[in-house]
Design a protein around this motif. Structure first.
Motif, PDB file in Angstrom:
ATOM      1  N   LYS A  43      22.788 -13.955  -3.781  1.00 45.25           N
ATOM      2  CA  LYS A  43      22.746 -12.806  -2.467  1.00 45.25           C
ATOM      3  C   LYS A  43      23.397 -13.024  -1.371  1.00 45.25           C
ATOM      4  N   GLU A  45      26.797 -12.564  -2.224  1.00 45.43           N
ATOM      5  CA  GLU A  45      27.313 -10.826  -2.579  1.00 45.43           C
ATOM      6  C   GLU A  45      26.936  -9.587  -1.174  1.00 45.43           C
ATOM      7  N   GLU A  46      26.219 -10.380   0.228  1.00 45.91           N
ATOM      8  CA  GLU A  46      26.815 -10.306   1.462  1.00 45.91           C
ATOM      9  C   GLU A  46      28.146  -9.673   2.049  1.00 45.91           C
ATOM     10  N   LYS A  47      28.175 -11.365   1.688  1.00 42.78           N
ATOM     11  CA  LYS A  47      29.935 -11.926   2.354  1.00 42.78           C
ATOM     12  C   LYS A  47      30.688 -10.740   1.366  1.00 42.78           C
ATOM     13  N   LYS A  48      30.738 -10.654   0.489  1.00 41.32           N
ATOM     14  CA  LYS A  48      31.447 -10.108  -0.046  1.00 41.32           C
ATOM     15  C   LYS A  48      31.618  -8.338   0.698  1.00 41.32           C
ATOM     16  N   ARG A  49      30.176  -7.842   0.733  1.00 42.06           N
ATOM     17  CA  ARG A  49      30.120  -6.496   1.407  1.00 42.06           C
ATOM     18  C   ARG A  49      30.989  -6.866   2.852  1.00 42.06           C
ATOM     19  N   VAL A  50      30.434  -7.981   3.408  1.00 42.28           N
ATOM     20  CA  VAL A  50      31.251  -8.324   4.623  1.00 42.28           C
ATOM     21  C   VAL A  50      33.035  -7.529   5.003  1.00 42.28           C
ATOM     22  N   GLU A  51      33.038  -8.445   3.640  1.00 43.03           N
ATOM     23  CA  GLU A  51      34.588  -8.848   3.195  1.00 43.03           C
ATOM     24  C   GLU A  51      35.713  -7.166   2.888  1.00 43.03           C
TER      25      GLU A  51
END
Length: 428
Positions: A419, A422-428
């Motif tokens: 989880k 996934e959130e880190k990838k969205r931010v990037e």
């Protein structure tokens, strides 16, 4: 597979005494059947689809499962130097059950809602066993316990406060250790529900578990309950101390500890029992336990760090024991059971994996919401107190629930890692 895991997780809390069949090779329980079937089912899934399981390589959860698998492989190979093949086989069966449970929960629990459902199943079983323990204290009716052994001084009838909860377990220490798991379970459900009624119910369960641990008379477990809440509370505080203050606090702590050893007689006696190795006219229970630990450490040296082999500690203790142990040969220490039985490599791998689980939970707290952070705090506190609590039971290999519970912790880390990534990838 969720239904399968619910049965696996729930049935482990019934032990091998309830709903079990006696066979020449031991008790066959629902949990043991479902646990042993994990491996063939996993192999069947892999044969049908090689991509059946998505395993993250750079995951702390995967690393801990790898430790368990390495442990099993080493234990299997230890047959080459084990003195007793019968004891080795018994230990291998128990270890296989435990590792299979961890592996099944790890592979088949991929979403938070699945995991929460399993935690609810654990809550139901632990609550049932808590109510059962309370029933024993209130009514003095023990369905499965041996009262001659439990009520040594025949005080249960005339002195109700001397009654000890035990349910189906071997002794009250095992029961008290199991109740420690109810603390993070109830806190998890309490902090992830919006219902005030459910919050009150889980709070009542926490208070009941604490009372039952006190009533069990297990000093170490009661101390761990207090320590659990202290750690849990401290994890909710943001610490921002300069290095000088940290050093000062550490120094004061050392001085207080030395003062307690010097001036508090019970603590001084405990330390004396630990370091005094000369012959004594009378061997107390604590001294006998210390002697088992010393004997065990000497076996690590004699086997060049390989360990005496799965299940063979008692054989060595009985055959090669140099210090008296009051004819008790079970080492009574989970950590030494791993070190002495399975050697330095397995012990180091387990300790490192255990420490990394705590670290990973602590690290993930920075990226999750408040309820999830509270869950992580509860698991961190449990993992820390289990270090001491695991010493209270004679043999943790026989305590099957702890494998399942650790499997749930590993699965939670896996889900939270995915989880957060996934959130880190969205931010990037």
């Amino acid at each position: 597979m969720l239904t399968y895991l619910i049965i696996l997780v729930s049935s482990v809390f019934l032990g091998s005494n309830l709903i079990a069949v006696t066979s020449p090779v031991g008790q066959i329980s629902i949990y043991r059947i479902f646990s042993l079937l994990v491996i063939p089912i996993v192999l069947l899934f892999i044969l049908k689809d090689r991509k059946a399981f998505k395993i993250r390589i750079n995951s702390y959860a995967t690393g801990m499962v790898t430790v368990y698998i390495f442990w099993w492989i080493w234990a299997f190979c230890s047959v080459l130097w084990a003195l007793s093949l019968g004891s080795w086989l018994q230990a291998m069966v128990l270890l296989t059950l435990g590792v299979s449970s961890v592996l099944g929960i790890f592979l088949w629990t991929n979403h938070y809602l699945q995991w929460r459902t399993l935690m609810k199943a654990v809550w139901v079983m632990l609550t049932f066993l808590s109510i059962w323990g309370l029933f024993e204290i209130v009514t003095n009716i023990y369905i499965l316990a041996d009262l001659e052994k439990l009520d040594k001084y025949s005080t249960f009838v005339t002195q109700p406060w001397t009654r000890i909860p035990i349910t189906y377990l071997a002794n009250q220490n095992d029961y008290a250790t199991m109740l420690l798991a109810s603390l993070p379970v109830n806190l998890t459900l309490m902090n992830t529900t919006k219902s005030n009624l459910k919050k009150l119910i889980t709070l009542a369960c926490i208070l009941l578990s604490t009372f039952l641990v006190f009533q069990s008379g297990s000093r170490m477990s009661l101390l761990m309950v207090v320590l659990f809440f202290v750690i849990y509370a401290l994890l909710h505080v943001r610490w921002d101390f300069p290095r000088k203050k940290i050093g000062l606090i550490f120094g004061i702590g050392i001085i207080v500890l030395l003062g307690m050893v010097t001036f508090v007689a019970p603590i001084r006696a405990m330390i004396t029992d630990l370091i005094y190795i000369l012959p004594r006219p009378v061997i107390s229970g604590d001294v006998g336990r210390m002697n088992m630990w010393r004997n065990g450490l000497s076996y690590v040296g004699k086997t060049f760090g390989l360990g005496v082999g799965a299940g063979n500690i008692e054989v060595w203790m009985e055959t090669f024991g140099t210090l008296p142990t009051n004819n008790i040969f079970n080492i009574h220490n989970w950590w030494l059971e791993i070190l002495v039985g399975y050697g330095v490599l397995v012990f180091v791998a387990y300790v490192v994996g255990y420490g990394l689980m705590i670290y990973r939970l602590f690290d993930l707290r920075k990226y999750v919401n408040k309820p999830q952070r509270h869950t992580m705090n509860a698991f961190i506190a449990f993992l820390l107190i289990f270090i001491g609590a695991s010493i209270t039971s004679a043999n943790n290999m026989l305590i099957e629930w702890h494998w399942v519970f650790f499997g749930l912790i590993v699965a939670y880390i896996k889900i939270m890692e995915a989880k957060v990534d996934e959130e880190k990838k969205r931010v990037e």
